[in-house]
Design a protein around this motif. Structure first.
Motif, mmCIF file in Angstrom:
data_model
loop_
_atom_site.group_PDB
_atom_site.id
_atom_site.type_symbol
_atom_site.label_atom_id
_atom_site.label_comp_id
_atom_site.label_asym_id
_atom_site.label_seq_id
_atom_site.Cartn_x
_atom_site.Cartn_y
_atom_site.Cartn_z
ATOM 1 N N PHE A 119 -0.722 -17.147 -39.677
ATOM 2 C CA PHE A 119 -0.179 -15.975 -38.996
ATOM 3 C C PHE A 119 -0.908 -15.760 -37.673
ATOM 4 N N GLY A 120 -0.256 -15.044 -36.789
ATOM 5 C CA GLY A 120 -0.875 -14.756 -35.500
ATOM 6 C C GLY A 120 0.151 -14.346 -34.457
ATOM 7 N N TYR A 121 -0.302 -14.217 -33.208
ATOM 8 C CA TYR A 121 0.530 -13.741 -32.105
ATOM 9 C C TYR A 121 0.506 -14.748 -30.966
ATOM 10 N N ARG A 122 1.624 -14.792 -30.231
ATOM 11 C CA ARG A 122 1.695 -15.597 -29.007
ATOM 12 C C ARG A 122 2.305 -14.755 -27.900
ATOM 13 N N ALA A 123 1.725 -14.830 -26.711
ATOM 14 C CA ALA A 123 2.231 -14.075 -25.562
ATOM 15 C C ALA A 123 3.264 -14.903 -24.809
ATOM 16 N N GLY A 124 4.372 -14.249 -24.410
ATOM 17 C CA GLY A 124 5.404 -14.932 -23.636
ATOM 18 C C GLY A 124 5.469 -14.455 -22.194
ATOM 19 N N THR A 125 4.746 -13.370 -21.900
ATOM 20 C CA THR A 125 4.716 -12.810 -20.542
ATOM 21 C C THR A 125 3.284 -12.392 -20.203
ATOM 22 N N ILE A 126 3.052 -12.089 -18.932
ATOM 23 C CA ILE A 126 1.741 -11.603 -18.510
ATOM 24 C C ILE A 126 1.397 -10.303 -19.235
ATOM 25 N N LEU B 17 -1.489 -21.301 -34.277
ATOM 26 C CA LEU B 17 -1.982 -20.156 -35.054
ATOM 27 C C LEU B 17 -3.303 -20.524 -35.718
ATOM 28 N N SER B 18 -4.291 -19.639 -35.592
ATOM 29 C CA SER B 18 -5.631 -19.956 -36.107
ATOM 30 C C SER B 18 -5.962 -19.224 -37.406
ATOM 31 N N ASN B 19 -5.192 -18.201 -37.759
ATOM 32 C CA ASN B 19 -5.478 -17.420 -38.959
ATOM 33 C C ASN B 19 -4.659 -17.934 -40.138
ATOM 34 N N SER B 20 -5.267 -17.968 -41.318
ATOM 35 C CA SER B 20 -4.546 -18.481 -42.476
ATOM 36 C C SER B 20 -4.995 -17.781 -43.756
ATOM 37 N N TYR B 21 -4.207 -17.921 -44.791
ATOM 38 C CA TYR B 21 -4.563 -17.464 -46.130
ATOM 39 C C TYR B 21 -3.790 -18.301 -47.147
ATOM 40 N N GLU B 22 -4.147 -18.169 -48.401
ATOM 41 C CA GLU B 22 -3.478 -18.930 -49.451
ATOM 42 C C GLU B 22 -2.257 -18.189 -49.980
ATOM 43 N N THR B 23 -1.255 -18.957 -50.337
ATOM 44 C CA THR B 23 -0.101 -18.394 -51.015
ATOM 45 C C THR B 23 0.290 -19.316 -52.166
ATOM 46 N N LEU B 24 1.122 -18.808 -53.044
ATOM 47 C CA LEU B 24 1.609 -19.584 -54.185
ATOM 48 C C LEU B 24 3.122 -19.650 -54.091
ATOM 49 N N GLN B 25 3.681 -20.842 -54.144
ATOM 50 C CA GLN B 25 5.126 -20.957 -54.086
ATOM 51 C C GLN B 25 5.660 -21.834 -55.220
ATOM 52 N N ILE B 26 6.876 -21.503 -55.648
ATOM 53 C CA ILE B 26 7.538 -22.210 -56.742
ATOM 54 C C ILE B 26 8.777 -22.910 -56.205
#
Length: 246
Positions: free
Chosen positions: A217-224, A35-44
């Motif tokens: 986040f992002g998408y991956r193809a499993g079929t043509i 996955l090439s897209n990212s953003y920041e999040t805050l976790q506790i």
């Protein structure tokens, strides 16, 4: 084209390629693999003691949580929301969105929440003063993680400064009581969702302490078919970007 898309939240390890699923969507993934897209999040970290969690808050948030405790508000948790519960939230949220001039909760969003609900992956919580609901929070959940999906309040509908102050306290108190509820129910992480560029929202979230981390986040193809669909999607984004430049 009616193509099946499978969605994974909170991935933290490499998953095998699903050859029978045209497109797999990864949201809020802790693993960057593929996955090439990212953003920041805050976790506790909910495995910390309550006193430690309070200590990690900034002074303003801690003070407002304490003030919220004094308001004697009702904290309601709906673990299995009905269609009526979702509709009531949608109406509340859309009033909030109209005042804030942001996107509404539409048919697509409702469908997504119902799909999450049907897989025991959605939880609604709100704070009320008598019969009046003051603020909502909606969460995507699994066995370990609770992530804030929506939040809304009546803050913008009232001009009274004292009421606005009370709403600010109620909103933080709702967040805090929800954190404690998830902790009590053996969740390990409380996630605030995306840390947006909105300075006020970011300040609100960071005030609770925790750790800022990247998620992917992002998408991956499993079929043509899935591969072609994603290529068409990428092309549409490129054309849209070119038009904006012109």
């Amino acid at each position: 084209m009616n193509v099946k898309i499978k969605i994974h939240y909170f991935r933290n390890e490499k998953l095998p390629k699903e050859s029978k699923v045209p497109v797999t969507c990864y949201l809020h993934s802790l693993s960057p693999e593929g996955l090439s897209n990212s953003y920041e999040t805050l976790q506790i970290d909910l495995q910390k003691d309550e006193s430690e969690l309070l200590k990690e808050m900034n002074k303003t948030t801690r003070r407002q949580v304490r003030r919220g405790e004094e308001l004697e508000l009702g904290h309601i948790v709906i673990e299995n929301p009905t269609d009526q519960d979702l509709l009531e939230f949608q109406n509340f949220y859309n009033d909030f969105a109209k005042d804030k001039k942001t996107h509404s909760c539409n048919f697509y969003h409702m469908k997504t929440m119902k799909l999450l609900r049907d897989t025991k992956s959605l939880l609604i919580t709100y704070m009320k003063d008598g019969k009046n609901i003051l603020c909502y929070r909606v969460y995507i959940i699994d066995d370990k993680v609770a992530m804030n999906l929506y939040s809304a309040s009546t803050f913008r509908k009232i001009d009274n400064p004292e009421f606005k102050k009370m709403m600010s306290q109620a909103n933080r108190f709702l967040t805090w009581t929800s954190i404690l509820w998830f902790k009590k129910n053996d969740y390990e992480l409380y996630n605030f969702g995306s840390l947006t560029n909105d300075e006020n929202i970011r300040r609100f979230k960071v005030g609770f302490g925790g750790e800022i981390i990247p998620v992917y986040f992002g998408y991956r193809a499993g079929t043509i078919t899935g591969f072609i669909l994603l290529k068409i999607r990428d092309l549409k984004f490129i054309v849209s970007a070119i038009r904006k430049i012109k």
